[in-house]
Enzyme design. Structure first.
Site, PDB file in Angstrom:
ATOM      1  N   SER A   8     -13.470 -44.154   6.235  1.00 22.58           N
ATOM      2  CA  SER A   8     -14.762 -44.295   6.901  1.00 22.58           C
ATOM      3  C   SER A   8     -15.693 -45.166   6.077  1.00 22.58           C
ATOM      4  O   SER A   8     -16.075 -44.835   4.958  1.00 22.58           O
ATOM      5  CB  SER A   8     -15.410 -42.927   7.117  1.00 22.58           C
ATOM      6  OG  SER A   8     -16.771 -43.120   7.455  1.00 22.58           O
ATOM      7  N   HIS A  33     -12.444 -46.863   9.945  1.00 18.65           N
ATOM      8  CA  HIS A  33     -13.297 -45.993  10.773  1.00 18.65           C
ATOM      9  C   HIS A  33     -14.762 -46.436  10.656  1.00 18.65           C
ATOM     10  O   HIS A  33     -15.303 -46.565   9.560  1.00 18.65           O
ATOM     11  CB  HIS A  33     -13.136 -44.552  10.292  1.00 18.65           C
ATOM     12  CG  HIS A  33     -13.796 -43.517  11.142  1.00 18.65           C
ATOM     13  ND1 HIS A  33     -13.233 -43.029  12.307  1.00 18.65           N
ATOM     14  CD2 HIS A  33     -14.973 -42.865  11.001  1.00 18.65           C
ATOM     15  CE1 HIS A  33     -14.028 -42.109  12.828  1.00 18.65           C
ATOM     16  NE2 HIS A  33     -15.105 -41.988  12.057  1.00 18.65           N
ATOM     17  N   ASP A  35     -18.603 -45.612  11.806  1.00 16.23           N
ATOM     18  CA  ASP A  35     -19.484 -44.562  12.329  1.00 16.23           C
ATOM     19  C   ASP A  35     -20.797 -45.153  12.827  1.00 16.23           C
ATOM     20  O   ASP A  35     -21.608 -45.623  12.031  1.00 16.23           O
ATOM     21  CB  ASP A  35     -19.788 -43.543  11.220  1.00 16.23           C
ATOM     22  CG  ASP A  35     -18.566 -42.713  10.891  1.00 16.23           C
ATOM     23  OD1 ASP A  35     -18.096 -41.986  11.779  1.00 16.23           O
ATOM     24  OD2 ASP A  35     -18.074 -42.812   9.752  1.00 16.23           O
ATOM     25  N   MET A  37     -24.327 -44.387  14.451  1.00 16.77           N
ATOM     26  CA  MET A  37     -25.259 -43.257  14.657  1.00 16.77           C
ATOM     27  C   MET A  37     -26.605 -43.783  15.146  1.00 16.77           C
ATOM     28  O   MET A  37     -27.072 -44.811  14.654  1.00 16.77           O
ATOM     29  CB  MET A  37     -25.475 -42.527  13.337  1.00 16.77           C
ATOM     30  CG  MET A  37     -24.200 -42.042  12.694  1.00 16.77           C
ATOM     31  SD  MET A  37     -24.583 -41.210  11.152  1.00 16.77           S
ATOM     32  CE  MET A  37     -22.933 -40.837  10.583  1.00 16.77           C
ATOM     33  N   HIS A  66     -16.342 -44.755  16.045  1.00 17.02           N
ATOM     34  CA  HIS A  66     -16.770 -43.385  16.372  1.00 17.02           C
ATOM     35  C   HIS A  66     -18.244 -43.444  16.770  1.00 17.02           C
ATOM     36  O   HIS A  66     -19.113 -43.594  15.921  1.00 17.02           O
ATOM     37  CB  HIS A  66     -16.553 -42.514  15.118  1.00 17.02           C
ATOM     38  CG  HIS A  66     -17.045 -41.101  15.254  1.00 17.02           C
ATOM     39  ND1 HIS A  66     -17.196 -40.267  14.163  1.00 17.02           N
ATOM     40  CD2 HIS A  66     -17.415 -40.369  16.334  1.00 17.02           C
ATOM     41  CE1 HIS A  66     -17.636 -39.094  14.566  1.00 17.02           C
ATOM     42  NE2 HIS A  66     -17.788 -39.123  15.874  1.00 17.02           N
ATOM     43  N   MET A  68     -21.604 -41.976  17.731  1.00 18.63           N
ATOM     44  CA  MET A  68     -22.438 -40.769  17.706  1.00 18.63           C
ATOM     45  C   MET A  68     -23.776 -41.154  18.306  1.00 18.63           C
ATOM     46  O   MET A  68     -24.803 -41.202  17.618  1.00 18.63           O
ATOM     47  CB  MET A  68     -22.574 -40.256  16.261  1.00 18.63           C
ATOM     48  CG  MET A  68     -21.305 -39.596  15.759  1.00 18.63           C
ATOM     49  SD  MET A  68     -21.247 -39.452  13.967  1.00 18.63           S
ATOM     50  CE  MET A  68     -20.519 -41.033  13.576  1.00 18.63           C
ATOM     51  N   MET A 137     -14.002 -32.991  15.136  1.00 21.41           N
ATOM     52  CA  MET A 137     -14.894 -33.065  13.972  1.00 21.41           C
ATOM     53  C   MET A 137     -14.665 -31.819  13.110  1.00 21.41           C
ATOM     54  O   MET A 137     -14.639 -30.697  13.617  1.00 21.41           O
ATOM     55  CB  MET A 137     -16.359 -33.132  14.418  1.00 21.41           C
ATOM     56  CG  MET A 137     -16.765 -34.429  15.103  1.00 21.41           C
ATOM     57  SD  MET A 137     -16.401 -35.919  14.130  1.00 21.41           S
ATOM     58  CE  MET A 137     -17.427 -35.663  12.675  1.00 21.41           C
ATOM     59  N   GLY A 142     -22.816 -36.613  11.608  1.00 22.10           N
ATOM     60  CA  GLY A 142     -24.131 -37.075  11.156  1.00 22.10           C
ATOM     61  C   GLY A 142     -24.173 -37.646   9.752  1.00 22.10           C
ATOM     62  O   GLY A 142     -24.888 -38.600   9.503  1.00 22.10           O
ATOM     63  N   GLY A 144     -21.905 -38.376   5.858  1.00 20.88           N
ATOM     64  CA  GLY A 144     -20.702 -38.323   5.031  1.00 20.88           C
ATOM     65  C   GLY A 144     -20.903 -37.296   3.917  1.00 20.88           C
ATOM     66  O   GLY A 144     -22.024 -36.814   3.692  1.00 20.88           O
ATOM     67  N   ASP A 175     -12.112 -35.575  11.152  1.00 15.76           N
ATOM     68  CA  ASP A 175     -13.158 -36.357  10.489  1.00 15.76           C
ATOM     69  C   ASP A 175     -14.170 -35.416   9.863  1.00 15.76           C
ATOM     70  O   ASP A 175     -14.805 -34.629  10.558  1.00 15.76           O
ATOM     71  CB  ASP A 175     -13.822 -37.239  11.570  1.00 15.76           C
ATOM     72  CG  ASP A 175     -14.889 -38.167  11.029  1.00 15.76           C
ATOM     73  OD1 ASP A 175     -15.082 -38.219   9.806  1.00 15.76           O
ATOM     74  OD2 ASP A 175     -15.528 -38.846  11.868  1.00 15.76           O
ATOM     75  N   GLY A 176     -14.296 -35.524   8.537  1.00 16.20           N
ATOM     76  CA  GLY A 176     -15.315 -34.760   7.825  1.00 16.20           C
ATOM     77  C   GLY A 176     -14.727 -33.862   6.763  1.00 16.20           C
ATOM     78  O   GLY A 176     -13.959 -32.949   7.065  1.00 16.20           O
ATOM     79  N   GLY A 177     -15.046 -34.163   5.511  1.00 17.44           N
ATOM     80  CA  GLY A 177     -14.607 -33.312   4.407  1.00 17.44           C
ATOM     81  C   GLY A 177     -13.115 -33.396   4.117  1.00 17.44           C
ATOM     82  O   GLY A 177     -12.548 -32.493   3.490  1.00 17.44           O
ATOM     83  N   GLY A 197     -14.049 -40.655   4.150  1.00 13.78           N
ATOM     84  CA  GLY A 197     -15.107 -41.527   3.657  1.00 13.78           C
ATOM     85  C   GLY A 197     -15.230 -41.431   2.163  1.00 13.78           C
ATOM     86  O   GLY A 197     -14.694 -42.262   1.408  1.00 13.78           O
ATOM     87  N   SER A 198     -15.923 -40.391   1.708  1.00 10.47           N
ATOM     88  CA  SER A 198     -16.151 -40.277   0.265  1.00 10.47           C
ATOM     89  C   SER A 198     -14.850 -40.150  -0.516  1.00 10.47           C
ATOM     90  O   SER A 198     -14.736 -40.698  -1.621  1.00 10.47           O
ATOM     91  CB  SER A 198     -17.117 -39.127  -0.047  1.00 10.47           C
ATOM     92  OG  SER A 198     -16.929 -38.062   0.831  1.00 10.47           O
TER      93      SER A 198
HETATM   94  C1  DX5 Z   1     -19.670 -37.988   9.814  1.00  9.91           C
HETATM   95  C2  DX5 Z   1     -18.807 -39.182  10.065  1.00  9.91           C
HETATM   96  C3  DX5 Z   1     -17.683 -39.318   9.132  1.00  9.91           C
HETATM   97  C4  DX5 Z   1     -18.038 -39.455   7.694  1.00  9.91           C
HETATM   98  C5  DX5 Z   1     -16.976 -38.704   6.921  1.00  9.91           C
HETATM   99  O1  DX5 Z   1     -20.513 -37.796  10.883  1.00  9.91           O
HETATM  100  O2  DX5 Z   1     -18.283 -39.147  11.375  1.00  9.91           O
HETATM  101  O3  DX5 Z   1     -16.770 -40.338   9.547  1.00  9.91           O
HETATM  102  O4  DX5 Z   1     -18.114 -40.763   7.215  1.00  9.91           O
HETATM  103  O5  DX5 Z   1     -17.325 -38.651   5.592  1.00  9.91           O
HETATM  104  P1  DX5 Z   1     -16.542 -37.768   4.533  1.00  9.91           P
HETATM  105  O6  DX5 Z   1     -15.097 -38.163   4.607  1.00  9.91           O
HETATM  106  O7  DX5 Z   1     -17.193 -38.141   3.238  1.00  9.91           O
HETATM  107  O8  DX5 Z   1     -16.765 -36.338   4.915  1.00  9.91           O
HETATM  108 ZN    ZN Z   2     -16.681 -40.551  11.944  1.00  8.97          ZN
END
Ligand code: DX5
Ligand code: ZN
Length: 216
Positions: A8, A33, A35, A37, A66, A68, A137, A142, A144, A175-177, A197-198
């Site tokens: 991401s 990916h 994002d 928003m 993605h 949002m 999700m 919202g 990362g 997606d997420g964590g 992402g991170s």
């Molecule tokens: C959150 C995004 C994710 C985000 C994930 O709303 O949709 O794609 O970048 O970040 P990590 O992998 O750091 O949780």
């Molecule tokens: Zn995402």
């Protein structure tokens, strides 16, 4: 079973996106990916068309977009023109998901549908055989860097069962964590695509991290 890592971009270095695209190009990541928003469906605002068009010039991998945003149907054509390979919209943001699915398909782009962790997986039942991808999700959309919600495993298993029972061919993305510690369990529970992402962009060696997450 398909295994894909979709890093991401939200956690990339926005002062040097070209370098991060080059890292992705030379890595085992199959998708990138993106994002988007809007500050309305989610509190945060990320980026839009001009950034995506610039990424498209440097990134050789499909852009896994993605959305949002509220009223995603208004922007599908523009995201397709900006170079999206896959467009995923939130079930919560539309009145008629089937209509939006058809609109995305009509652009010749792959289509995904997604839900936040507080939406029952059962709402997806009418759509799993009409989309290319279902994104569950594993944090609230919202931001990362949030913590993975452990209850997600039973939701993934429920979705995997639903897809298999309907003999549908969509892939499951989460997606997420997501990180090196839960990647294997997620693949084992039936996930095909890990968004990270991170875990990728904050790693000392992102290409190695992508490799390790794929091969854990
Ligand atoms: C959150 C995004 C994710 C985000 C994930 O709303 O949709 O794609 O970048 O970040 P990590 O992998 O750091 O949780
Ligand atoms: Zn995402």
């Amino acid at each position: 079973m398909t295994r894909i890592i979709s890093p991401s971009l939200l956690s990339a270095d926005f002062g040097n996106l070209k370098a991060d695209c080059e890292m992705i190009n030379s890595s085992e990541a199959e998708w990138l990916h993106i994002d988007v928003m809007d500050g309305s469906f989610v509190p945060n605002i990320s980026f839009g068309f001009p950034v995506m068009e610039a990424l498209k010039m440097h990134c050789t991998k499909p852009l896994d977009v993605h959305l949002m945003i509220v009223h995603p149907e208004k922007y599908i054509k523009r995201f397709a023109e900006a170079g999206a390979g896959i467009i995923t919209f939130h079930y919560e943001t539309v009145d008629n998901p089937l209509e939006v699915i058809e609109m995305i398909k009509a652009e010749g782009v792959k289509v995904g549908i997604t839900i936040n962790p507080d939406v029952p997986v059962s709402v997806l039942e009418p759509f799993v055989d009409k989309v290319d991808l279902v994104l569950l999700m594993t944090v609230f959309a919202g931001y990362g860097g949030q913590k993975f919600i452990e209850e997600s495993y039973s939701r993934i298993a429920e979705l995997r069962k639903m897809i298999d029972q309907k003999n549908a061919h969509c892939v499951i993305e989460v997606d997420g964590g997501v990180n090196i510690n839960n990647a294997r369990k997620l693949f084992d529970t039936g996930v095909n695509v890990l968004v990270a992402g991170s875990a990728v962009f904050k790693a000392e060696n992102p290409t190695k991290m992508i490799h390790d997450m794929l091969n854990t």
